[in-house]
Design an enzyme around this catalytic site. Structure first.
Site, PDB file in Angstrom:
ATOM      1  CG  HIS B  38      -2.257  -0.676   0.894  1.00 22.09           C
ATOM      2  ND1 HIS B  38      -2.388  -2.039   0.905  1.00 22.09           N
ATOM      3  CD2 HIS B  38      -3.476  -0.173   0.543  1.00 22.09           C
ATOM      4  CE1 HIS B  38      -3.638  -2.349   0.583  1.00 22.09           C
ATOM      5  NE2 HIS B  38      -4.310  -1.239   0.359  1.00 22.09           N
ATOM      6  CE  LYS B 103      -6.915 -11.025  11.060  1.00 21.94           C
ATOM      7  NZ  LYS B 103      -6.534 -10.429  12.335  1.00 21.94           N
TER       8      LYS B 103
END
Lengths: 279, 184
Positions: B38, B103
């Site tokens: 990222h 999650k």
């Protein structure tokens, strides 16, 4: 003085790294079967179903249970009357870790804290040595995942806060962590010692088997009380709601400074992988 | 709670029908990216350089798989905790990313970005790495190979089991901790 060959240590450690990452221990499986049966909600039951299917698949396929095969953490009891031949015990455990993580197709998750460059072999491992009487070496291995470790905390309470303060802190920590650490989790709590020692106590408590309370009946009572209260949070498996937010609570306690009340909370995800070997 | 089978790339129409709690079986191409990837994607955007995959309609899976053993396209491949990607996610959503898979909780900024860009946050079962691996039919590294487990991979998935955690209407599935019941 008994002598153990470094090769023996290396092979035993490598084998443990691989098998602990593939086989969920029996104590954990048994507890999950009980928890699944007690859940009412469809979502909670579904998570337990997937956890079970996952451990069956890991066994069959040879894949690790979780892609996060952890930092390798060891608690090592070294007998006073035993020595390792060929290299130091630390070197042998390191070499075993390198071998196990490579040959077992396990993820290497160790990196430089700032540059984030992966060390490439999952070393250095985290090794805690204790000198004990005897001529044996007991090595307990834990594959510690980052997601649950990140939700852990160490704090210094004021002595006046006592058990009520400890309880509140732990419950609030589990509430804040919510779905992040892959619940149901196991909560390891270290009370007392010093700042750093409380964290080690918390980690060591997670090495105790699921369903095995503290040998001290007073502490065992506190463990049960805390587990019941935490589960009232209703976070449930994977945070989807339910009765099982934690599947076990362990407390290790030892005396501390008269001015202090160190407290450490170490959270362990449902993929609670540990194994031990005695050489 | 409805059940949907969706195929990538995802569209606005796919997204607006989804509500928190819905079950989705996802088929098609998805891209893996976690912390270091990222950061690299954001650096490329800052420099005005092209990304290694087309963000439009894309699904980004927050995962760092274990190495593929012989005979398998990939090792264990369950989701990693998503909050660490929260800094980067709104920008990627504004450029066309339709969904992420992970999650754990998301920030208010990410939830707002989902609303603004008709996108969703899917949850997969954390720790079910072997089980989820079985839904991945192909895997190849397409960028940042040197990042090892953090490299960007293109995955071909079939009926990948997901739950809608945050939808584009402000809905959220996660249980709110009952602090009062627990004595706080």
């Amino acid at each position: 003085m008994r002598t153990i060959k470094a090769e023996t240590v290396i092979d035993a450690v490598a084998k443990m790294c691989v098998s602990a990452n593939r086989y969920l221990p029996e104590d954990v499986r048994k507890r999950f079967e009980e928890c699944a049966a007690a859940e009412d909600s469809a979502a909670a039951k579904e998570v337990f179903r997937q956890i079970k299917e996952n451990w069956e698949l890991a066994e069959k396929s040879g894949l690790p249970l979780c892609q996060d095969t952890g930092l390798a953490v060891y608690i090592v009891d070294v007998g006073e009357d035993v020595q390792v031949e060929g290299m130091t015990l630390r070197e042998a455990i390191t070499e075993g870790t390198r071998k196990g993580y490579e040959e077992g197709y396990l993820r290497k998750s160790s990196c430089d804290p700032l540059t984030r460059k992966n060390t490439g072999d999952n070393t250095p491992a985290i090794i805690h040595f204790d000198i004990v009487p005897g001529d044996r070496i007991k090595i307990t291995f834990m594959a510690k995942g980052g997601g649950s470790e990140n939700m852990s905390r160490v704090t210094m309470l004021a002595p006046a806060q006592g058990w009520e303060g400890i309880k509140k802190y732990v419950i609030e920590r589990v509430a804040e962590a919510g779905p992040n650490p892959c619940p149901p989790t196991m909560v390891g709590i270290g009370v007392g010692g010093t700042f750093e020692y409380s964290a080690l106590l918390a980690k060591k408590s997670l090495m105790r088997k699921v369903g095995e309370p503290s040998p001290d009946p007073e502490i065992a009572k506190l463990e049960a009380e805390l587990m019941e209260d935490i589960n009232k949070l209703g976070i449930g498996p994977m945070g989807l709601g339910g009765k099982t937010t934690v599947f076990d609570v362990k407390i290790e306690m030892r005396p501390c400074h008269i001015a202090s009340l160190p407290l450490a909370v170490n959270i362990q995800c449902h993929s609670s992988r540990h194994e031990e070997v005695v050489l | 709670m409805a059940e949907y089978s969706l195929t990538t790339p995802l569209t606005d129409e796919d997204m607006v029908q989804l509500k928190a709690g819905d079950v989705v079986k996802l088929t098609g191409t998805i891209y893996t990216a976690r912390d270091a990837a990222h950061k690299r994607l954001t650096d490329l955007l800052d420099k005005g350089e092209p990304l290694p995959f087309d963000l439009k309609g894309s699904v980004v899976y927050y995962v760092g798989p274990s190495p593929a053993p012989p005979g398998r396209p990939i090792g264990a491949a369950g989701p990693t905790t998503s909050y660490r990607m929260d800094t980067y996610a709104p920008r990627l959503h504004s450029l066309g990313q339709k969904a992420s898979i992970g999650k754990g909780k998301r920030s208010e900024e990410v939830k707002q970005a989902l609303k603004d860009n008709k996108a969703v946050y899917f949850g997969a079962t954390g720790g079910a790495g072997a089980l989820l691996s079985m839904c991945i039919k192909e895997a190849k590294v397409i960028a940042f190979d040197e990042l090892g487990p953090e490299a960007i991979r293109e995955l071909t998935v079939e009926d990948f089991p997901l739950l809608v955690i945050n939808d584009c209407h402000g809905g959220e599935l996660y249980a709110v901790p009952n602090r009062k019941a627990a004595g706080l």
